[in-house]
Scaffold this motif. Structure first.
Motif, PDB file in Angstrom:
ATOM      1  N   PHE A  86       0.814  -1.206   0.000  1.00  0.00           N
ATOM      2  CA  PHE A  86       0.000   0.000   0.000  1.00  0.00           C
ATOM      3  C   PHE A  86       0.851   1.262   0.000  1.00  0.00           C
ATOM      4  O   PHE A  86       0.588   2.212  -0.751  1.00  0.00           O
ATOM      5  CB  PHE A  86      -0.915  -0.030   1.226  1.00  0.00           C
ATOM      6  CG  PHE A  86      -1.766   1.196   1.409  1.00  0.00           C
ATOM      7  CD1 PHE A  86      -1.466   2.111   2.409  1.00  0.00           C
ATOM      8  CD2 PHE A  86      -2.864   1.424   0.598  1.00  0.00           C
ATOM      9  CE1 PHE A  86      -2.258   3.235   2.600  1.00  0.00           C
ATOM     10  CE2 PHE A  86      -3.662   2.542   0.770  1.00  0.00           C
ATOM     11  CZ  PHE A  86      -3.360   3.446   1.782  1.00  0.00           C
ATOM     12  N   GLY A  87       1.869   1.297   0.810  1.00  0.00           N
ATOM     13  CA  GLY A  87       2.697   2.492   0.956  1.00  0.00           C
ATOM     14  C   GLY A  87       3.487   2.857  -0.276  1.00  0.00           C
ATOM     15  O   GLY A  87       4.084   3.938  -0.334  1.00  0.00           O
ATOM     16  N   SER A  88       3.498   2.010  -1.279  1.00  0.00           N
ATOM     17  CA  SER A  88       4.228   2.291  -2.513  1.00  0.00           C
ATOM     18  C   SER A  88       3.350   2.912  -3.587  1.00  0.00           C
ATOM     19  O   SER A  88       3.850   3.269  -4.656  1.00  0.00           O
ATOM     20  CB  SER A  88       4.843   0.997  -3.062  1.00  0.00           C
ATOM     21  OG  SER A  88       5.814   0.487  -2.176  1.00  0.00           O
ATOM     22  N   ILE A 119      -3.881  11.358  -3.376  1.00  0.00           N
ATOM     23  CA  ILE A 119      -2.793  11.567  -2.427  1.00  0.00           C
ATOM     24  C   ILE A 119      -1.608  10.739  -2.889  1.00  0.00           C
ATOM     25  O   ILE A 119      -1.784   9.611  -3.370  1.00  0.00           O
ATOM     26  CB  ILE A 119      -3.251  11.190  -0.996  1.00  0.00           C
ATOM     27  CG1 ILE A 119      -2.215  11.577   0.047  1.00  0.00           C
ATOM     28  CG2 ILE A 119      -3.610   9.711  -0.902  1.00  0.00           C
ATOM     29  CD1 ILE A 119      -2.748  11.489   1.485  1.00  0.00           C
ATOM     30  N   ASN A 120      -0.410  11.285  -2.740  1.00  0.00           N
ATOM     31  CA  ASN A 120       0.752  10.525  -3.196  1.00  0.00           C
ATOM     32  C   ASN A 120       1.099   9.442  -2.168  1.00  0.00           C
ATOM     33  O   ASN A 120       0.452   9.307  -1.132  1.00  0.00           O
ATOM     34  CB  ASN A 120       1.926  11.443  -3.500  1.00  0.00           C
ATOM     35  CG  ASN A 120       2.574  12.014  -2.251  1.00  0.00           C
ATOM     36  OD1 ASN A 120       1.931  12.125  -1.206  1.00  0.00           O
ATOM     37  ND2 ASN A 120       3.824  12.395  -2.359  1.00  0.00           N
ATOM     38  N   SER A 121       2.114   8.678  -2.462  1.00  0.00           N
ATOM     39  CA  SER A 121       2.367   7.466  -1.682  1.00  0.00           C
ATOM     40  C   SER A 121       2.736   7.745  -0.224  1.00  0.00           C
ATOM     41  O   SER A 121       2.382   6.955   0.662  1.00  0.00           O
ATOM     42  CB  SER A 121       3.457   6.622  -2.339  1.00  0.00           C
ATOM     43  OG  SER A 121       4.663   7.366  -2.446  1.00  0.00           O
ATOM     44  N   ASP A 122       3.424   8.841   0.049  1.00  0.00           N
ATOM     45  CA  ASP A 122       3.812   9.115   1.440  1.00  0.00           C
ATOM     46  C   ASP A 122       2.878  10.112   2.125  1.00  0.00           C
ATOM     47  O   ASP A 122       3.099  10.481   3.277  1.00  0.00           O
ATOM     48  CB  ASP A 122       5.259   9.593   1.525  1.00  0.00           C
ATOM     49  CG  ASP A 122       5.489  10.954   0.874  1.00  0.00           C
ATOM     50  OD1 ASP A 122       6.664  11.350   0.733  1.00  0.00           O
ATOM     51  OD2 ASP A 122       4.506  11.619   0.494  1.00  0.00           O
ATOM     52  N   GLY A 123       1.850  10.534   1.418  1.00  0.00           N
ATOM     53  CA  GLY A 123       0.873  11.442   2.017  1.00  0.00           C
ATOM     54  C   GLY A 123       1.265  12.897   1.987  1.00  0.00           C
ATOM     55  O   GLY A 123       0.538  13.748   2.505  1.00  0.00           O
ATOM     56  N   ARG A 140      -3.901   9.376   4.619  1.00  0.00           N
ATOM     57  CA  ARG A 140      -3.596   7.953   4.624  1.00  0.00           C
ATOM     58  C   ARG A 140      -2.724   7.622   5.820  1.00  0.00           C
ATOM     59  O   ARG A 140      -1.992   8.466   6.326  1.00  0.00           O
ATOM     60  CB  ARG A 140      -2.881   7.549   3.327  1.00  0.00           C
ATOM     61  CG  ARG A 140      -1.517   8.175   3.128  1.00  0.00           C
ATOM     62  CD  ARG A 140      -1.009   7.930   1.706  1.00  0.00           C
ATOM     63  NE  ARG A 140      -0.823   6.507   1.433  1.00  0.00           N
ATOM     64  CZ  ARG A 140      -0.753   5.993   0.215  1.00  0.00           C
ATOM     65  NH1 ARG A 140      -0.858   6.772  -0.855  1.00  0.00           N
ATOM     66  NH2 ARG A 140      -0.577   4.687   0.043  1.00  0.00           N
ATOM     67  N   ASP A 141      -2.838   6.379   6.259  1.00  0.00           N
ATOM     68  CA  ASP A 141      -1.993   5.851   7.318  1.00  0.00           C
ATOM     69  C   ASP A 141      -1.331   4.602   6.745  1.00  0.00           C
ATOM     70  O   ASP A 141      -1.963   3.534   6.683  1.00  0.00           O
ATOM     71  CB  ASP A 141      -2.827   5.533   8.554  1.00  0.00           C
ATOM     72  CG  ASP A 141      -1.982   5.094   9.738  1.00  0.00           C
ATOM     73  OD1 ASP A 141      -0.862   4.611   9.523  1.00  0.00           O
ATOM     74  OD2 ASP A 141      -2.455   5.225  10.870  1.00  0.00           O
ATOM     75  N   ASN A 142      -0.108   4.736   6.313  1.00  0.00           N
ATOM     76  CA  ASN A 142       0.565   3.597   5.676  1.00  0.00           C
ATOM     77  C   ASN A 142       0.860   2.464   6.662  1.00  0.00           C
ATOM     78  O   ASN A 142       0.962   1.306   6.251  1.00  0.00           O
ATOM     79  CB  ASN A 142       1.842   4.059   4.995  1.00  0.00           C
ATOM     80  CG  ASN A 142       1.563   4.835   3.708  1.00  0.00           C
ATOM     81  OD1 ASN A 142       0.443   4.820   3.211  1.00  0.00           O
ATOM     82  ND2 ASN A 142       2.553   5.520   3.195  1.00  0.00           N
ATOM     83  N   ALA A 143       0.980   2.793   7.937  1.00  0.00           N
ATOM     84  CA  ALA A 143       1.192   1.743   8.937  1.00  0.00           C
ATOM     85  C   ALA A 143      -0.055   0.871   9.086  1.00  0.00           C
ATOM     86  O   ALA A 143       0.043  -0.308   9.442  1.00  0.00           O
ATOM     87  CB  ALA A 143       1.558   2.362  10.274  1.00  0.00           C
ATOM     88  N   LYS A 144      -1.212   1.456   8.810  1.00  0.00           N
ATOM     89  CA  LYS A 144      -2.477   0.727   8.916  1.00  0.00           C
ATOM     90  C   LYS A 144      -3.014   0.311   7.549  1.00  0.00           C
ATOM     91  O   LYS A 144      -4.109  -0.248   7.458  1.00  0.00           O
ATOM     92  CB  LYS A 144      -3.516   1.574   9.642  1.00  0.00           C
ATOM     93  CG  LYS A 144      -3.179   1.862  11.093  1.00  0.00           C
ATOM     94  CD  LYS A 144      -4.287   2.645  11.771  1.00  0.00           C
ATOM     95  CE  LYS A 144      -3.961   2.891  13.237  1.00  0.00           C
ATOM     96  NZ  LYS A 144      -5.034   3.672  13.914  1.00  0.00           N
ATOM     97  N   ASN A 145      -2.269   0.630   6.488  1.00  0.00           N
ATOM     98  CA  ASN A 145      -2.716   0.294   5.125  1.00  0.00           C
ATOM     99  C   ASN A 145      -4.123   0.824   4.849  1.00  0.00           C
ATOM    100  O   ASN A 145      -4.968   0.112   4.281  1.00  0.00           O
ATOM    101  CB  ASN A 145      -2.679  -1.222   4.890  1.00  0.00           C
ATOM    102  CG  ASN A 145      -1.272  -1.763   4.801  1.00  0.00           C
ATOM    103  OD1 ASN A 145      -0.311  -1.013   4.604  1.00  0.00           O
ATOM    104  ND2 ASN A 145      -1.133  -3.068   4.955  1.00  0.00           N
ATOM    105  N   THR A 146      -4.355   2.047   5.238  1.00  0.00           N
ATOM    106  CA  THR A 146      -5.699   2.602   5.129  1.00  0.00           C
ATOM    107  C   THR A 146      -5.678   4.020   4.559  1.00  0.00           C
ATOM    108  O   THR A 146      -4.840   4.831   4.933  1.00  0.00           O
ATOM    109  CB  THR A 146      -6.405   2.606   6.492  1.00  0.00           C
ATOM    110  OG1 THR A 146      -6.423   1.277   7.014  1.00  0.00           O
ATOM    111  CG2 THR A 146      -7.842   3.093   6.365  1.00  0.00           C
ATOM    112  N   LEU A 147      -6.610   4.254   3.674  1.00  0.00           N
ATOM    113  CA  LEU A 147      -6.846   5.559   3.065  1.00  0.00           C
ATOM    114  C   LEU A 147      -8.130   6.129   3.646  1.00  0.00           C
ATOM    115  O   LEU A 147      -9.066   5.374   3.933  1.00  0.00           O
ATOM    116  CB  LEU A 147      -6.998   5.391   1.550  1.00  0.00           C
ATOM    117  CG  LEU A 147      -7.373   6.594   0.715  1.00  0.00           C
ATOM    118  CD1 LEU A 147      -6.192   7.553   0.612  1.00  0.00           C
ATOM    119  CD2 LEU A 147      -7.835   6.148  -0.670  1.00  0.00           C
TER     120      LEU A 147
END
Length: 123
Positions: free
Chosen positions: A29-31, A51-55, A72-79
């Motif tokens: 997800f974070g990519s 939103i881009n990959s790192d928010g 987005r929360d990349n640690a939670k894989n959630t947008l």
């Protein structure tokens, strides 16, 4: 298996708020950059926000500016999509989608799509 699962839709009165979520699994997800789209009854699918990959970068359709916030929360894989001051014309099925920007051309390719969540704004 890749999955994007939207949630948080529902019925809300004009002027109200909703927070949509899009839970991702089965890919990194974070990519990926992510977008929200919507489709109102009888209309085509419409881009809402991205939103881009790192928010660090966000983009909005004019009608969403000042009212919607994508995050987005990349640690939670959630947008997320925080929607405030909702209007009846925001009524639609909302979808999340991943996208990549093609190097050299700048064109956008959408990859994974969720099944959508219904948002209805009515009194």
């Amino acid at each position: 298996e890749v999955q994007l699962v939207e949630s948080g839709g529902g019925l809300v009165q004009p002027g109200g708020s909703l927070r949509l979520s899009c839970a991702a699994s089965g890919f990194t997800f974070g990519s990926y950059a992510m977008s929200w789209f919507r489709q109102a009854p009888g209309k085509g699918r419409e881009w809402v926000s991205a939103i881009n990959s790192d928010g660090g970068r966000t983009y909005y359709q004019d009608s969403a500016k000042g009212r919607f916030t994508i995050s987005r929360d990349n640690a939670k894989n959630t947008l997320y999509l925080q929607m405030n001051s909702l209007k009846p014309e925001d009524t639609a099925v909302y979808y999340c989608a991943s996208y990549t920007v093609v190097a050299g051309t700048g064109s956008v390719e959408y990859g994974y799509w969720g099944q959508g969540t219904q948002v209805t704004v009515a009194s």
